[in-house]
Design a protein around this motif. Structure first.
Motif, short mmCIF file in Angstrom:
data_model
loop_
_atom_site.label_atom_id
_atom_site.label_comp_id
_atom_site.label_asym_id
_atom_site.label_seq_id
_atom_site.Cartn_x
_atom_site.Cartn_y
_atom_site.Cartn_z
N ASP A 248 0.84 -1.19 0.00
CA ASP A 248 0.00 0.00 0.00
C ASP A 248 0.88 1.24 0.00
O ASP A 248 2.11 1.16 0.04
CB ASP A 248 -0.98 -0.02 1.18
CG ASP A 248 -0.42 0.62 2.44
OD1 ASP A 248 0.82 0.65 2.61
OD2 ASP A 248 -1.22 1.08 3.26
N ARG A 266 1.21 -4.97 -6.62
CA ARG A 266 0.50 -4.72 -5.37
C ARG A 266 0.36 -5.96 -4.49
O ARG A 266 -0.15 -5.88 -3.38
CB ARG A 266 -0.91 -4.16 -5.66
CG ARG A 266 -0.87 -2.80 -6.34
CD ARG A 266 -2.27 -2.28 -6.66
NE ARG A 266 -2.20 -0.99 -7.34
CZ ARG A 266 -2.13 0.19 -6.73
NH1 ARG A 266 -2.13 0.23 -5.40
NH2 ARG A 266 -2.09 1.31 -7.42
N VAL A 358 0.06 -6.17 5.41
CA VAL A 358 0.35 -5.04 4.53
C VAL A 358 1.83 -4.69 4.59
O VAL A 358 2.47 -4.75 5.65
CB VAL A 358 -0.49 -3.81 4.96
CG1 VAL A 358 -0.10 -2.57 4.15
CG2 VAL A 358 -1.97 -4.10 4.81
N GLN A 417 -4.98 2.74 8.40
CA GLN A 417 -4.53 3.48 7.21
C GLN A 417 -3.58 4.63 7.57
O GLN A 417 -3.12 5.34 6.68
CB GLN A 417 -5.76 4.05 6.47
CG GLN A 417 -6.68 3.00 5.90
CD GLN A 417 -5.98 2.14 4.85
OE1 GLN A 417 -5.29 2.67 3.98
NE2 GLN A 417 -6.16 0.84 4.93
N SER A 420 -0.20 5.03 5.73
CA SER A 420 -0.26 5.06 4.26
C SER A 420 -0.06 6.45 3.68
O SER A 420 0.30 6.59 2.51
CB SER A 420 -1.61 4.51 3.78
OG SER A 420 -1.81 3.20 4.25
#
Length: 690
Positions: A248, A266, A358, A417, A420
């Motif tokens: 990410d 990805r 991730v 998140q 990110s």
């Protein structure tokens, strides 16, 4: 043991006299990092080195006047009047601080420090005990077979506790349960496999599966902890070489992250050489991919487009691992982009075994020791990171968004998140250049890029994040002596960085008046006399204080908190405390904190002749800098992942590579710890009062 390109890693004992870096064996150097110190330092930028700034800072103290340049005669005085030194006399934020006392709390306990030793055991003070919680090969997920070193398989390894445990995280569950998260950094074939039982391809595939991470549900049992079994262990999982990760952040999908197996750039299979890590305020675990370069070989020429990039990351194609013979994605000739998909910080949700881990491109790509997150005053996530290589850098990330309170799914999704989007920085440290009788300096966090904008001339955001080392080289940060664990102290708000060593200070890096620390005092064994060895053999612990206590501020001050070594050696310094009151300590690697703010330090590669260990060090009050050894690990082992939990009653330690001594093998072991078999098994232990 000097392994050249294409030379297979040995299964028979390698008899080499002596040790390489402190207590590290030739085997450990080969298996853990591919003999990184035998190769030229990848950072050839010419940027200033931390040793220069330390020398300028300590050189101002009147007590150092007349010290010999290049002779290792760094003699630091007691105390200091600067901002950090003055804080030593003030109480910690919660009013408790360090103190001796009775009871179960390790933060305040009186104990007799463990003396330097070479025993094949975990040694703790009288009145304490050490319990093994998980061993290499123990079952993790349902269907895992009973471990049998003569009947290992890929299918079994994917369900069992992996090899060479490192980072340890323990997260709470309702009642008296918890979830354990552990890294499996690297494999040691000489210790894992009996001779003549496995073909090379089979052995390599089993080694690959033994990398990664384990998530294990625990229950409290009679004052200690043990693994849950059956239905209550539904959170358990093994993350291994075939586990899918999601990339990410801004660099995800970049053409340089695409391969023949992943046209999107990805999706990545596996995580390797995971060293340290950290638990986030939102209840996930971060893990750093460190010496990933050693897993990539080549069947032919390397892609000339990436010559500079490969060189800066130590990627040569001359691996002894042989992974390219089992899985083509590790062949640089066939898949030149595959190494770009490693060297990231990964995030795992231990509460959801169905979640996809991730890899955060926003945190940059280098040899991550780990990442540790604190929340700033305005609620942003701030991550501190070290690039564990001689001459590389300290990094910081500040999130764009703010932490969301609450335990609901919406808040959890938002917080996952946070890493990110934001801004990535690299550190520049400077001696303050004034005659103020302090051994400290100032520093600045230099921005490299945000998720939308690059601050490095000639490089895009994706360039900066995929080739972070090259981007950092351009903005003249400070080169460090192997920056490993970097963690914020939750009590006093300062940040502590373990700088393990640099044995080439004074040889590859010649001495001058700005670099006087070119020799160190070492011992061949705990009873041997101190002798002089070249370079910085025992390491430092650096203390950083954000300006106004704000972790998002671009300015900070720094102080040399510990100059490690034997207290009898003139170059050592222990926060200003009387040297007669401290334990010898060498090669700091990982750090942790208890609820009063005491620093706990684990070591790797003890250059003082004894086994590695874990040490308690107050950072405030009259005992500031008083190093006390609480635990030593078995012969040939490294102490990893120290963690204090359960209201300071438990100290968790990962005992990595026990018995990894030159000349040893599975069939002729130098250790049998934890003494449940006739061969050694890397294990996680919990230590507590009896």
């Amino acid at each position: 043991m000097s392994l050249g390109p294409g030379t297979p890693l040995p299964l028979v004992p390698v008899d080499r006299s002596g040790v390489r870096h402190g207590s590290r064996s030739y085997l450990t150097c080969a298996f853990r990092c591919g003999n990184a110190c035998d190769h030229p330092e990848p950072n050839r930028s010419g940027n200033p080195h931390i040793a220069d700034e330390i020398a300028r800072a300590v050189g101002r103290r009147s007590v150092l006047r007349g010290a010999a340049v290049g002779g290792g005669a760094l003699v630091l005085g007691v105390g200091g009047s600067g901002s950090l030194a003055a804080a030593a006399t003030s109480p910690s934020r919660n009013g408790r601080g360090h103190g001796h006392g009775r009871g179960d709390s390790l933060a305040n306990a009186d104990f007799e420090p463990v003396a330097p030793n070479t025993r094949d055991d975990v040694v703790v003070p009288r009145g304490y005990e050490s319990d093994v919680v998980m061993r290499w090969g123990d079952p993790v997920v349902a269907g895992a077979p009973r471990f049998d070193p003569y009947r290992q398989s890929v299918a079994a390894a994917e369900k069992q506790f992996g090899f060479n445990c490192d980072y340890v995280g323990v997260l709470p569950l309702p009642g008296r349960s918890a979830v354990l998260v552990v890294n499996h950094e690297y494999t040691s074939p000489t210790a894992m496999f009996p001779a003549g039982v496995y073909e090379d391809a089979e052995r390599i595939a089993i080694e690959m599966a033994n990398h990664g991470m384990s998530v294990v549900t625990l229950e409290e049992h009679r004052g200690s902890w043990r693994a849950e079994r059956g239905r209550r262990a539904w959170r358990n999982r093994r993350i291994h070489d075939r586990t899918e990760f999601r990339l990410d952040g801004p660099a995800a999908g970049d053409p340089r992250l695409r391969t023949s197996a992943d046209r999107t750039g990805r999706r990545v299979l596996g995580t390797f050489n995971n060293c340290a890590g950290g638990t986030t305020p939102w209840g996930t675990v971060l893990s750093g991919e460190e010496n990933f370069n050693q897993y990539f070989g080549s069947s032919g020429d390397l892609d000339a487009r990436y010559a500079d990039e490969y060189a800066r990351y130590g990627i040569s194609g001359g691996t002894a691992r042989g992974w390219q013979d089992v899985d083509e994605r590790f062949d640089l000739t066939a898949e030149p982009h595959e190494p770009h998909r490693f060297g990231w910080v990964v995030e795992v949700d231990p509460y959801d075994p169905s979640s996809t881990p991730v890899k955060h491109t926003m945190l940059g790509r280098f040899k991550h020791e780990g990442a540790n997150v604190t929340l700033s005053r305005d609620g942003r996530a701030v991550a501190y990171m070290g690039d564990d290589e001689r001459g590389d850098y300290l990094y910081r990330f500040v999130s764009q968004e703010r932490f969301a309170g609450g335990r609901g799914r919406k808040a959890r999704r938002h917080n996952q998140q946070l890493l990110s989007k934001g801004t990535l920085y690299v550190a520049r440290l400077t001696g303050d250049g004034t005659d103020d009788d302090e051994y400290d300096g100032t520093g600045r966090w230099i921005p490299l890029c945000s998720d939308r904008r690059s601050f490095v001339e000639g490089m895009s955001v994706a360039d900066v994040l995929i080739f972070t080392r090259l981007a950092a080289d351009k903005v003249t940060p400070t080169r460090m002596d192997r920056p490993e664990d970097v963690e914020p102290n939750p009590v006093n708000g300062r940040v502590y960085a373990a700088l393990t060593n640099n044995s080439q200070r004074g040889s590859t890096f010649p001495p001058d008046e700005a670099n006087p620390i070119t020799s160190s005092q070492v011992r061949a064994n705990p009873a041997a006399p101190l002798t002089t060895a070249s370079g910085n053999r025992n390491g430092y612990v650096l203390e950083l204080a954000p300006r106004r206590g704000d972790h998002t501020d671009d300015r900070f001050t720094w102080e040399l908190f510990l100059v490690c070594g034997d207290p009898e050696a003139p170059e050592t310094h222990f926060g200003g405390v009387d040297k007669d009151r401290v334990s010898p300590i060498s090669c700091p690697d990982n750090v942790a904190f208890d609820s009063t703010g005491n620093l706990w330090v684990s070591t790797d590669g003890n250059a003082l002749g004894g086994n590695d260990g874990v040490f308690r060090v107050p950072v405030d009050g009259p005992d500031r800098g008083r190093v006390e050894c609480f635990l030593t690990v078995p012969k040939g082992a490294e102490a990893c992942g120290p963690l204090i939990t359960d209201r300071d009653r438990n100290l968790w330690v990962a005992v990595q590579h026990p018995g990894e001594v030159d000349g040893s093998s599975f069939d002729s072991p130098a250790s049998t710890w934890p003494h449940t078999d006739d061969f050694p098994r890397p294990s996680v232990v919990v230590n507590h009062r009896r």
